[in-house]
Design a protein around this motif. Structure first.
Motif, PDB file in Angstrom:
ATOM      1  N   LEU A 228     -48.905  51.287  57.056  1.00  9.81           N
ATOM      2  CA  LEU A 228     -48.387  52.344  57.933  1.00  9.81           C
ATOM      3  C   LEU A 228     -49.191  53.625  57.674  1.00  9.81           C
ATOM      4  O   LEU A 228     -48.753  54.522  56.953  1.00  9.81           O
ATOM      5  CB  LEU A 228     -46.894  52.568  57.668  1.00  9.81           C
ATOM      6  N   HIS A 229     -50.352  53.690  58.287  1.00  7.35           N
ATOM      7  CA  HIS A 229     -51.256  54.819  58.063  1.00  7.35           C
ATOM      8  C   HIS A 229     -50.665  56.134  58.562  1.00  7.35           C
ATOM      9  O   HIS A 229     -51.032  57.211  58.093  1.00  7.35           O
ATOM     10  CB  HIS A 229     -52.595  54.561  58.748  1.00  7.35           C
ATOM     11  N   ASP A 230     -49.754  56.055  59.528  1.00  8.75           N
ATOM     12  CA  ASP A 230     -49.155  57.275  60.078  1.00  8.75           C
ATOM     13  C   ASP A 230     -47.861  57.667  59.366  1.00  8.75           C
ATOM     14  O   ASP A 230     -47.066  58.455  59.879  1.00  8.75           O
ATOM     15  CB  ASP A 230     -48.896  57.123  61.582  1.00  8.75           C
ATOM     16  N   LEU A 231     -47.626  57.109  58.162  1.00 14.70           N
ATOM     17  CA  LEU A 231     -46.471  57.493  57.353  1.00 14.70           C
ATOM     18  C   LEU A 231     -46.960  58.013  56.004  1.00 14.70           C
ATOM     19  O   LEU A 231     -46.914  57.306  54.995  1.00 14.70           O
ATOM     20  CB  LEU A 231     -45.517  56.299  57.159  1.00 14.70           C
ATOM     21  N   PRO A 232     -47.444  59.263  55.952  1.00 16.90           N
ATOM     22  CA  PRO A 232     -47.890  59.815  54.673  1.00 16.90           C
ATOM     23  C   PRO A 232     -46.688  60.136  53.788  1.00 16.90           C
ATOM     24  O   PRO A 232     -45.715  60.752  54.223  1.00 16.90           O
ATOM     25  CB  PRO A 232     -48.625  61.095  55.085  1.00 16.90           C
ATOM     26  N   VAL A 233     -46.732  59.695  52.531  1.00 17.92           N
ATOM     27  CA  VAL A 233     -45.647  59.957  51.586  1.00 17.92           C
ATOM     28  C   VAL A 233     -46.254  60.573  50.329  1.00 17.92           C
ATOM     29  O   VAL A 233     -46.630  59.851  49.393  1.00 17.92           O
ATOM     30  CB  VAL A 233     -44.870  58.662  51.246  1.00 17.92           C
ATOM     31  N   PRO A 234     -46.374  61.908  50.272  1.00 22.17           N
ATOM     32  CA  PRO A 234     -46.931  62.551  49.075  1.00 22.17           C
ATOM     33  C   PRO A 234     -46.005  62.460  47.874  1.00 22.17           C
ATOM     34  O   PRO A 234     -46.439  62.591  46.733  1.00 22.17           O
ATOM     35  CB  PRO A 234     -47.120  64.003  49.515  1.00 22.17           C
ATOM     36  N   SER A 235     -44.700  62.246  48.111  1.00 20.45           N
ATOM     37  CA  SER A 235     -43.734  62.120  47.017  1.00 20.45           C
ATOM     38  C   SER A 235     -42.706  61.062  47.397  1.00 20.45           C
ATOM     39  O   SER A 235     -41.897  61.271  48.299  1.00 20.45           O
ATOM     40  CB  SER A 235     -43.026  63.457  46.758  1.00 20.45           C
ATOM     41  N   GLY A 237     -40.163  60.006  45.604  1.00 19.64           N
ATOM     42  CA  GLY A 237     -38.829  60.498  45.300  1.00 19.64           C
ATOM     43  C   GLY A 237     -38.316  61.438  46.375  1.00 19.64           C
ATOM     44  O   GLY A 237     -37.180  61.348  46.818  1.00 19.64           O
ATOM     45  N   GLY A 238     -39.193  62.347  46.834  1.00 24.90           N
ATOM     46  CA  GLY A 238     -38.799  63.286  47.880  1.00 24.90           C
ATOM     47  C   GLY A 238     -38.508  62.594  49.189  1.00 24.90           C
ATOM     48  O   GLY A 238     -37.552  62.943  49.896  1.00 24.90           O
ATOM     49  N   TRP A 239     -39.327  61.599  49.536  1.00 23.27           N
ATOM     50  CA  TRP A 239     -39.116  60.865  50.777  1.00 23.27           C
ATOM     51  C   TRP A 239     -37.786  60.113  50.758  1.00 23.27           C
ATOM     52  O   TRP A 239     -37.038  60.118  51.736  1.00 23.27           O
ATOM     53  CB  TRP A 239     -40.266  59.890  51.006  1.00 23.27           C
ATOM     54  N   LEU A 240     -37.474  59.507  49.614  1.00 26.55           N
ATOM     55  CA  LEU A 240     -36.221  58.768  49.514  1.00 26.55           C
ATOM     56  C   LEU A 240     -35.018  59.709  49.550  1.00 26.55           C
ATOM     57  O   LEU A 240     -33.989  59.388  50.154  1.00 26.55           O
ATOM     58  CB  LEU A 240     -36.206  57.933  48.234  1.00 26.55           C
ATOM     59  N   VAL A 241     -35.134  60.884  48.916  1.00 25.94           N
ATOM     60  CA  VAL A 241     -34.039  61.853  48.968  1.00 25.94           C
ATOM     61  C   VAL A 241     -33.810  62.317  50.404  1.00 25.94           C
ATOM     62  O   VAL A 241     -32.672  62.433  50.868  1.00 25.94           O
ATOM     63  CB  VAL A 241     -34.331  63.057  48.049  1.00 25.94           C
ATOM     64  N   ASN A 242     -34.892  62.565  51.128  1.00 25.60           N
ATOM     65  CA  ASN A 242     -34.764  63.010  52.518  1.00 25.60           C
ATOM     66  C   ASN A 242     -34.206  61.926  53.437  1.00 25.60           C
ATOM     67  O   ASN A 242     -33.704  62.230  54.529  1.00 25.60           O
ATOM     68  CB  ASN A 242     -36.114  63.485  53.051  1.00 25.60           C
ATOM     69  N   ASN A 243     -34.330  60.684  53.003  1.00 32.65           N
ATOM     70  CA  ASN A 243     -33.784  59.571  53.794  1.00 32.65           C
ATOM     71  C   ASN A 243     -32.611  58.902  53.092  1.00 32.65           C
ATOM     72  O   ASN A 243     -32.232  57.781  53.434  1.00 32.65           O
ATOM     73  CB  ASN A 243     -34.884  58.537  54.060  1.00 32.65           C
ATOM     74  N   GLU A 244     -32.059  59.607  52.094  1.00 33.24           N
ATOM     75  CA  GLU A 244     -30.995  59.072  51.248  1.00 33.24           C
ATOM     76  C   GLU A 244     -29.867  58.450  52.066  1.00 33.24           C
ATOM     77  O   GLU A 244     -29.460  57.303  51.845  1.00 33.24           O
ATOM     78  CB  GLU A 244     -30.415  60.212  50.404  1.00 33.24           C
TER      79      GLU A 244
END
Length: 402
Positions: A228-235, A237-244
């Protein structure tokens, strides 16, 4: 607040309830053997629920989080393991299609796989070093190395729920070329790629039929077409918290369903058991009545919190209010259900402790209600942070970092 039990939602509830009645026939067997309920996933597919949270514009049912938690509550009453496992499929779709920054063509491609081809998706992102108490611990030790046409994956994943039944896996891993340990590459890969091996180690107290085994990647080639090249995830942990809430609200509804099933089983037991020499069953005993009343009140309160959280997610999306409401729902459900299933077991008495009985199995399946991410302590921490308006950057780590 009216959460709008529309004819469509009532239909989802009815279909899920019918599925649960069928699942219940095999739940004890799958629990005993810790076996994958393949036939249950197939029944869910035939019922059209694979596309439950897929937006209408991509060919799905577009029922949102409210529709899904209503379904999860019902499915869990038949087979908690099946409901908990299927959550991973729908949670991945919700996070990618309802909130993700993916391009329209990528969302359409994923939706076609699920709705058009009937593919089941599992999530392989947990790792042995992760802890639910510290989201920043979500830095993948599983790595990718760039090669011509794709990447080579090496590492180990844990809690890969439903992995042997799934057609596709949502994979997260750390690119070796990145100096940021939290940076993550995301991909949806086919099952059974060369170099991918399932370690069948799952032998747990409860939720045994989820088959949340380990997965080992040894020089596993993943082609660019799956990344998924159009799904950048620099963090991560942060991505999971935002999608918790998108990942975990349905989990919460599953445990709530376990609580409902436990209360129903306790009621049945209370009516069935009549001591010799007495004219009335235990349902008339004041202590039993008090326990039933307390459980009923707690479950009704918890249901309102779950529905409210789902409603906010569907209408407002991700914000502090939505996240805080979800954390409160998870805490309330986890703590309430843990107490309800214990109380139900005590109503059943010594007979309820016999292995294979419904109350004993529900007791074990519900044992992780307060542990399953986010655990109760983390919920309270986040509720306080959000309600106090604290800046997370100014908070000290709960334990000292290396």
């Amino acid at each position: 607040m009216e959460f709008g039990m529309t004819p469509e939602l009532k239909q989802i509830q009815r279909v899920s309830r019918e599925l649960a009645l069928d699942f219940a026939k095999r739940a004890a067997e799958h629990d005993r053997d810790a076996s994958t309920p393949f036939e249950n996933y197939e029944a869910i597919r035939k019922a059209g629920l694979f596309g439950l949270v897929v937006p209408i514009e991509y060919g799905g049912m577009g029922m949102g989080m409210l529709g899904y938690v209503i379904s999860a509550e019902e499915l869990a009453q038949g087979c908690p393991s099946t409901a908990l496992s299927f959550n991973m499929h729908s949670a991945v779709l919700a996070a990618l299609l309802m909130t993700g920054p993916l391009l329209e063509e990528t969302k359409k491609k994923i939706s076609d796989l699920v709705v058009g081809e009937g593919k089941l998706i599992s999530a392989t992102f947990s790792e042995p070093q992760f802890t639910g108490l510290i989201p920043s611990s979500y830095a993948c030790a599983t790595t990718t190395r760039r090669v011509d046409g794709g990447v080579i994956v090496n590492g180990k994943k844990s809690f890969a729920t439903m992995v042997e039944a799934a057609d596709l896996h949502f994979l997260v891993a750390h690119p070796e070329e990145s100096s940021n340990p939290q940076e993550t590459l995301c991909a949806i890969i086919p099952a059974k790629l060369p170099g991918m091996q399932i370690d069948r180690m799952w032998d747990t107290v409860g939720m045994r039929a989820t088959r949340s085994d380990n997965v080992i990647f040894e020089n596993c080639f993943v082609a660019d077409q799956y990344i998924l090249h159009d799904l950048p995830v620099p963090s991560l942990g942060g991505w999971l918290v935002n999608n918790e809430h998108y990942f975990n609200l349905p989990y919460t509804a599953v445990y709530f369903g376990v609580g409902v099933a436990a209360l129903n089983a306790a009621k049945e037991t209370a009516w069935r058991r009549k001591p010799v020499g007495f004219a009335q069953p235990l349902a008339y005993h004041p202590d039993v009545r008090r326990r039933i009343a307390l459980a009923s009140a707690q479950l009704d309160s918890a249901r309102l919190m779950i529905y409210h959280s789902a409603y906010l997610m569907d209408t407002e999306g991700h914000n502090d209010r939505t996240l805080s409401t979800y954390m409160k729902a998870k805490y309330l459900v986890g703590e309430s259900v843990a107490g309800i299933i214990r109380s139900a077991l005590e109503i059943g008495g010594g007979h309820a402790l016999v292995k294979g009985g419904p109350l004993e199995r529900l007791y074990r399946d519900g044992a992780s209600a307060t542990i399953h991410h986010p655990p109760s302590d983390y919920c309270l921490s986040e509720i306080a942070r959000l309600d106090l308006g604290l800046d997370p950057k100014e908070l000290q780590p709960p334990v000292r970092m290396a």
